[in-house]
Design a protein around this motif. Sequence first.
Motif, mmCIF file in Angstrom:
data_model
loop_
_atom_site.group_PDB
_atom_site.id
_atom_site.type_symbol
_atom_site.label_atom_id
_atom_site.label_comp_id
_atom_site.label_asym_id
_atom_site.label_seq_id
_atom_site.Cartn_x
_atom_site.Cartn_y
_atom_site.Cartn_z
ATOM 1 N N VAL A 39 0.840 -1.200 0.000
ATOM 2 C CA VAL A 39 0.000 0.000 0.000
ATOM 3 C C VAL A 39 0.880 1.257 0.000
ATOM 4 O O VAL A 39 1.909 1.309 0.684
ATOM 5 N N GLU A 40 0.490 2.249 -0.775
ATOM 6 C CA GLU A 40 1.185 3.537 -0.804
ATOM 7 C C GLU A 40 0.248 4.625 -0.292
ATOM 8 O O GLU A 40 -0.948 4.619 -0.583
ATOM 9 N N PHE A 41 0.825 5.563 0.458
ATOM 10 C CA PHE A 41 0.046 6.657 1.020
ATOM 11 C C PHE A 41 0.348 7.959 0.289
ATOM 12 O O PHE A 41 1.498 8.254 -0.044
ATOM 13 N N THR A 42 -0.678 8.735 0.050
ATOM 14 C CA THR A 42 -0.532 10.119 -0.369
ATOM 15 C C THR A 42 -1.161 10.967 0.721
ATOM 16 O O THR A 42 -2.385 10.923 0.924
ATOM 17 N N THR A 43 -0.331 11.704 1.445
ATOM 18 C CA THR A 43 -0.822 12.495 2.567
ATOM 19 C C THR A 43 -0.789 13.969 2.207
ATOM 20 O O THR A 43 0.237 14.488 1.771
ATOM 21 N N VAL A 44 -1.920 14.627 2.383
ATOM 22 C CA VAL A 44 -2.051 16.046 2.081
ATOM 23 C C VAL A 44 -2.391 16.769 3.384
ATOM 24 O O VAL A 44 -3.354 16.398 4.075
ATOM 25 N N TRP A 45 -1.593 17.786 3.709
ATOM 26 C CA TRP A 45 -1.749 18.491 4.980
ATOM 27 C C TRP A 45 -2.419 19.846 4.755
ATOM 28 O O TRP A 45 -2.037 20.591 3.859
ATOM 29 N N HIS A 46 -3.403 20.131 5.577
ATOM 30 C CA HIS A 46 -4.164 21.370 5.473
ATOM 31 C C HIS A 46 -4.120 22.127 6.800
ATOM 32 O O HIS A 46 -4.445 21.557 7.852
ATOM 33 N N GLY A 47 -3.734 23.377 6.744
ATOM 34 C CA GLY A 47 -3.733 24.198 7.947
ATOM 35 C C GLY A 47 -5.120 24.718 8.260
ATOM 36 O O GLY A 47 -5.870 25.118 7.374
ATOM 37 N N VAL A 48 -5.472 24.691 9.541
ATOM 38 C CA VAL A 48 -6.731 25.247 10.029
ATOM 39 C C VAL A 48 -6.397 26.195 11.180
ATOM 40 O O VAL A 48 -5.864 25.758 12.213
ATOM 41 N N GLN A 49 -6.672 27.460 11.016
ATOM 42 C CA GLN A 49 -6.387 28.432 12.073
ATOM 43 C C GLN A 49 -7.529 28.411 13.090
ATOM 44 O O GLN A 49 -8.619 28.912 12.829
ATOM 45 N N LEU A 50 -7.262 27.836 14.243
ATOM 46 C CA LEU A 50 -8.304 27.678 15.250
ATOM 47 C C LEU A 50 -8.719 28.996 15.887
ATOM 48 O O LEU A 50 -9.884 29.164 16.274
ATOM 49 N N LEU A 51 -7.774 29.924 16.011
ATOM 50 C CA LEU A 51 -8.043 31.158 16.752
ATOM 51 C C LEU A 51 -7.692 32.373 15.896
ATOM 52 O O LEU A 51 -6.762 33.123 16.207
ATOM 53 N N PRO A 52 -8.434 32.613 14.822
ATOM 54 C CA PRO A 52 -8.115 33.743 13.944
ATOM 55 C C PRO A 52 -8.326 35.098 14.610
ATOM 56 O O PRO A 52 -7.823 36.107 14.121
ATOM 57 N N GLU A 53 -9.044 35.110 15.727
ATOM 58 C CA GLU A 53 -9.311 36.369 16.414
ATOM 59 C C GLU A 53 -8.152 36.851 17.277
ATOM 60 O O GLU A 53 -8.163 37.985 17.774
ATOM 61 N N LEU A 54 -7.130 36.035 17.452
ATOM 62 C CA LEU A 54 -5.995 36.447 18.278
ATOM 63 C C LEU A 54 -5.262 37.618 17.629
ATOM 64 O O LEU A 54 -5.138 37.676 16.404
#
Length: 220
Positions: A39-54
């Motif tokens: 099995v081969e993996f293709t991993t895609v990472w996505h940033g999520v800004q949890l606290l944009p109000e800071l």
Amino acid sequence: MSGRLRIDVFLDFICPWCLIGKRQLERAQALLLGKYPDVEFTTVWHGVQLLPELPVQGTPFVEFYRKRLGSADAVRMRQAQVKQAALAVGETIDFDRIVTMPNTADAHRLLERISVLGNSQQRDDLIERLFDAYFHLGEDLGCRETLLSIAQSCGFDSGFVADCLFGNGEPFVGDPGATGGVPCFQFDRRVTVVGAHPAEDLFGVMEEALLDRSGERQSS
């Protein structure tokens, strides 16, 4: 069984459960490869800004969590819980070294840039360095100089990434595919798992996804 499995991971670098979830995912991948070595993996990472109000300069870490959880005792209890979960996956988190709860918009923009300009190893190194900087060294991930130094440690000249570090607190708008919180894992863009689940659970979901794709589940 052979095949390729796409894994989309949604995370923020100030979330300890994202670090713990990453380690659980790595264990799950090792379990899957132990059973299906082709099995081969293709991993895609996505940033999520949890606290944009800071604010762009962040906010004091201790004060932030005291307000969020209501008392110093509640903070201690929550941190103890997190530390125990981290130890179970071989991680130590040093909350005492963390001074600032940072605005992570630029950290996510840096990940986005290196995901485009760099190779998968440089991207993976960056993710590890960002987690290490925050949870082990207590560095400020909202600091431009810190982010440039981290990028350089991953093989990038500052000139290639400096323009993606806005330094003005403008929220990071990433892929809206994550729902229900982070860490969030999507397998083949069909099955979504939210939270730092045990490796065995993630292994089961990945195996099901592979079986569904190959048709073995339906024919068995």
